[in-house]
Design a protein around this motif. Structure first.
Motif, PDB file in Angstrom:
ATOM      1  N   LEU A   7       1.052   9.198  -9.350  1.00 22.96           N
ATOM      2  CA  LEU A   7       0.832   7.814  -9.753  1.00 22.96           C
ATOM      3  C   LEU A   7      -0.197   7.166  -8.835  1.00 22.96           C
ATOM      4  O   LEU A   7      -0.213   7.403  -7.630  1.00 22.96           O
ATOM      5  N   LEU A   8      -1.050   6.340  -9.397  1.00 22.52           N
ATOM      6  CA  LEU A   8      -2.037   5.591  -8.630  1.00 22.52           C
ATOM      7  C   LEU A   8      -1.859   4.107  -8.923  1.00 22.52           C
ATOM      8  O   LEU A   8      -1.532   3.727 -10.053  1.00 22.52           O
ATOM      9  N   VAL A   9      -2.080   3.281  -7.914  1.00 21.75           N
ATOM     10  CA  VAL A   9      -1.981   1.831  -8.065  1.00 21.75           C
ATOM     11  C   VAL A   9      -3.338   1.215  -7.751  1.00 21.75           C
ATOM     12  O   VAL A   9      -3.903   1.457  -6.677  1.00 21.75           O
ATOM     13  N   LEU A  10      -3.872   0.443  -8.688  1.00 20.97           N
ATOM     14  CA  LEU A  10      -5.166  -0.211  -8.518  1.00 20.97           C
ATOM     15  C   LEU A  10      -5.003  -1.725  -8.570  1.00 20.97           C
ATOM     16  O   LEU A  10      -4.282  -2.252  -9.425  1.00 20.97           O
ATOM     17  N   PHE A  11      -5.689  -2.418  -7.653  1.00 24.88           N
ATOM     18  CA  PHE A  11      -5.719  -3.880  -7.631  1.00 24.88           C
ATOM     19  C   PHE A  11      -7.166  -4.323  -7.823  1.00 24.88           C
ATOM     20  O   PHE A  11      -8.061  -3.887  -7.107  1.00 24.88           O
ATOM     21  N   ASP A  12      -7.382  -5.196  -8.803  1.00 27.47           N
ATOM     22  CA  ASP A  12      -8.738  -5.565  -9.216  1.00 27.47           C
ATOM     23  C   ASP A  12      -8.830  -7.091  -9.312  1.00 27.47           C
ATOM     24  O   ASP A  12      -8.232  -7.698 -10.193  1.00 27.47           O
ATOM     25  N   PHE A  13      -9.598  -7.681  -8.388  1.00 24.03           N
ATOM     26  CA  PHE A  13      -9.808  -9.125  -8.386  1.00 24.03           C
ATOM     27  C   PHE A  13     -11.264  -9.486  -8.654  1.00 24.03           C
ATOM     28  O   PHE A  13     -11.709 -10.594  -8.325  1.00 24.03           O
ATOM     29  N   GLU A  92       5.118  -8.492  -2.416  1.00 24.15           N
ATOM     30  CA  GLU A  92       6.334  -7.768  -2.799  1.00 24.15           C
ATOM     31  C   GLU A  92       5.995  -6.539  -3.637  1.00 24.15           C
ATOM     32  O   GLU A  92       6.546  -5.445  -3.421  1.00 24.15           O
ATOM     33  N   GLY A  93       5.064  -6.697  -4.585  1.00 21.91           N
ATOM     34  CA  GLY A  93       4.683  -5.572  -5.427  1.00 21.91           C
ATOM     35  C   GLY A  93       4.026  -4.456  -4.634  1.00 21.91           C
ATOM     36  O   GLY A  93       4.325  -3.275  -4.836  1.00 21.91           O
ATOM     37  N   ILE A  94       3.127  -4.827  -3.719  1.00 20.68           N
ATOM     38  CA  ILE A  94       2.457  -3.823  -2.893  1.00 20.68           C
ATOM     39  C   ILE A  94       3.468  -3.074  -2.035  1.00 20.68           C
ATOM     40  O   ILE A  94       3.414  -1.844  -1.910  1.00 20.68           O
ATOM     41  N   LEU A  95       4.396  -3.806  -1.434  1.00 22.79           N
ATOM     42  CA  LEU A  95       5.383  -3.158  -0.572  1.00 22.79           C
ATOM     43  C   LEU A  95       6.266  -2.196  -1.357  1.00 22.79           C
ATOM     44  O   LEU A  95       6.641  -1.135  -0.844  1.00 22.79           O
ATOM     45  N   GLN A  96       6.607  -2.535  -2.592  1.00 25.01           N
ATOM     46  CA  GLN A  96       7.416  -1.632  -3.414  1.00 25.01           C
ATOM     47  C   GLN A  96       6.676  -0.327  -3.680  1.00 25.01           C
ATOM     48  O   GLN A  96       7.257   0.762  -3.615  1.00 25.01           O
ATOM     49  N   HIS A  97       5.389  -0.411  -3.978  1.00 20.21           N
ATOM     50  CA  HIS A  97       4.600   0.806  -4.177  1.00 20.21           C
ATOM     51  C   HIS A  97       4.439   1.575  -2.858  1.00 20.21           C
ATOM     52  O   HIS A  97       4.494   2.810  -2.839  1.00 20.21           O
ATOM     53  N   LYS A  98       4.250   0.846  -1.771  1.00 18.36           N
ATOM     54  CA  LYS A  98       4.074   1.474  -0.457  1.00 18.36           C
ATOM     55  C   LYS A  98       5.333   2.249  -0.057  1.00 18.36           C
ATOM     56  O   LYS A  98       5.244   3.377   0.451  1.00 18.36           O
ATOM     57  N   ILE A  99       6.505   1.671  -0.273  1.00 20.98           N
ATOM     58  CA  ILE A  99       7.777   2.330   0.048  1.00 20.98           C
ATOM     59  C   ILE A  99       7.897   3.657  -0.683  1.00 20.98           C
ATOM     60  O   ILE A  99       8.414   4.643  -0.144  1.00 20.98           O
ATOM     61  N   ARG A 100       7.397   3.698  -1.906  1.00 25.55           N
ATOM     62  CA  ARG A 100       7.479   4.920  -2.715  1.00 25.55           C
ATOM     63  C   ARG A 100       6.361   5.921  -2.391  1.00 25.55           C
ATOM     64  O   ARG A 100       6.313   7.008  -2.967  1.00 25.55           O
ATOM     65  N   GLY A 101       5.489   5.554  -1.477  1.00 32.38           N
ATOM     66  CA  GLY A 101       4.433   6.475  -1.051  1.00 32.38           C
ATOM     67  C   GLY A 101       3.321   6.664  -2.053  1.00 32.38           C
ATOM     68  O   GLY A 101       2.617   7.685  -2.029  1.00 32.38           O
ATOM     69  N   ARG A 102       3.118   5.692  -2.934  1.00 37.53           N
ATOM     70  CA  ARG A 102       2.061   5.811  -3.936  1.00 37.53           C
ATOM     71  C   ARG A 102       0.704   5.429  -3.354  1.00 37.53           C
ATOM     72  O   ARG A 102       0.600   4.519  -2.534  1.00 37.53           O
ATOM     73  N   LYS A 103      -0.335   6.120  -3.788  1.00 38.10           N
ATOM     74  CA  LYS A 103      -1.686   5.811  -3.353  1.00 38.10           C
ATOM     75  C   LYS A 103      -2.128   4.505  -3.985  1.00 38.10           C
ATOM     76  O   LYS A 103      -1.903   4.262  -5.185  1.00 38.10           O
ATOM     77  N   MET A 104      -2.764   3.640  -3.177  1.00 42.70           N
ATOM     78  CA  MET A 104      -3.223   2.344  -3.653  1.00 42.70           C
ATOM     79  C   MET A 104      -4.683   2.134  -3.267  1.00 42.70           C
ATOM     80  O   MET A 104      -5.117   2.554  -2.193  1.00 42.70           O
ATOM     81  N   TYR A 105      -5.417   1.470  -4.150  1.00 45.53           N
ATOM     82  CA  TYR A 105      -6.787   1.068  -3.856  1.00 45.53           C
ATOM     83  C   TYR A 105      -7.019  -0.361  -4.336  1.00 45.53           C
ATOM     84  O   TYR A 105      -6.486  -0.780  -5.372  1.00 45.53           O
TER      85      TYR A 105
END
Length: 226
Positions: A7-13, A92-105
């Motif tokens: 799973l990958l997590v992307l944040f786009d602003f 809160e959302g970022i921390l939930q993904h971080k706890i699960r060890g998912r890659k984020m950009y």
């Protein structure tokens, strides 16, 4: 069962910056009156004409006037076709993904320290500084084959190309080579950009058979102020 490593997590602003309703301010006198306003297409074409020059920095010439986060009325929120994500829940959302060890950009059209700083200050009321800077940045700029950018949707098309290259297709369709070490089966995508949501929906409507999770390959969230 899908693994968190798939799973990958992307944040786009980026629509806070590259938005057809935004203006950019002149900061270099060679381009006109300092403080004068120009259209984002002027800025993108200026970048296109100059980005290959040594030590060129776009923000030495123009600087964006940042948009606010989208604000929806109660009626619009009730009727919207998108998953809404209040900006106040970002940490809160970022921390939930971080706890699960998912890659984020964080993804951005142009990776520029000044733009990163501008976005940090825009998000600092909802996101701790150390958490913001822990997340790596990826640039999705690709030099176009055209000599002039004429469409306000140009960043969205580059973004679509970038996102779909990150996703693992079923083996019989997997032909592309990518300069990322890993492709992902699913993406969680948080964005302020409604146009890219439409493009992603249309793309998966046309290419469902290529992906294991069909139209749920990209789980999108529209970031809102409320």
């Amino acid at each position: 069962m899908i693994k968190d490593s798939e799973l990958l997590v992307l944040f786009d602003f980026d629509t806070l910056i590259y938005n057809k309703n935004n203006v950019w301010r002149v900061v270099h006198p060679s381009l006109g009156r300092v403080g004068g306003a120009v259209d984002v297409l002027v800025v993108l074409n200026f970048f296109l004409q100059n980005f290959e020059k040594p030590r060129f920095d776009l923000l030495e010439y123009y600087i964006p006037s940042i948009s606010d986060f989208p604000v929806f009325s109660v009626k619009e929120i009730q009727n919207t076709e998108w998953n809404l994500f209040p900006i106040g829940k970002l940490q809160e959302g970022i921390l939930q993904h971080k706890i699960r060890g998912r890659k984020m950009y964080f993804i951005t059209l142009l990776k520029n320290p000044k733009i990163q700083e501008i976005l940090f200050h825009k998000l600092s009321h909802v996101l701790e500084e150390n958490l913001f800077w822990q997340i790596p940045w990826k640039e999705y700029w690709v030099k176009p084959s055209i000599n002039q950018i004429k469409s306000y949707e140009f960043p969205q098309f580059l973004k679509l190309i970038f996102i779909k290259k990150l996703i693992k297709r079923l083996n019989r369709y997997e032909k592309e080579q990518l300069d990322f070490e890993v492709k992902y089966k699913r993406i969680f995508y948080y964005t302020t950009d409604i146009e890219i949501l439409h493009l992603l929906r249309q793309y998966f409507f046309e290419h469902l058979e290529e992906y294991e999770f069909k139209h749920k390959t990209v789980i999108s969230y529209l970031i809102t102020k409320t």
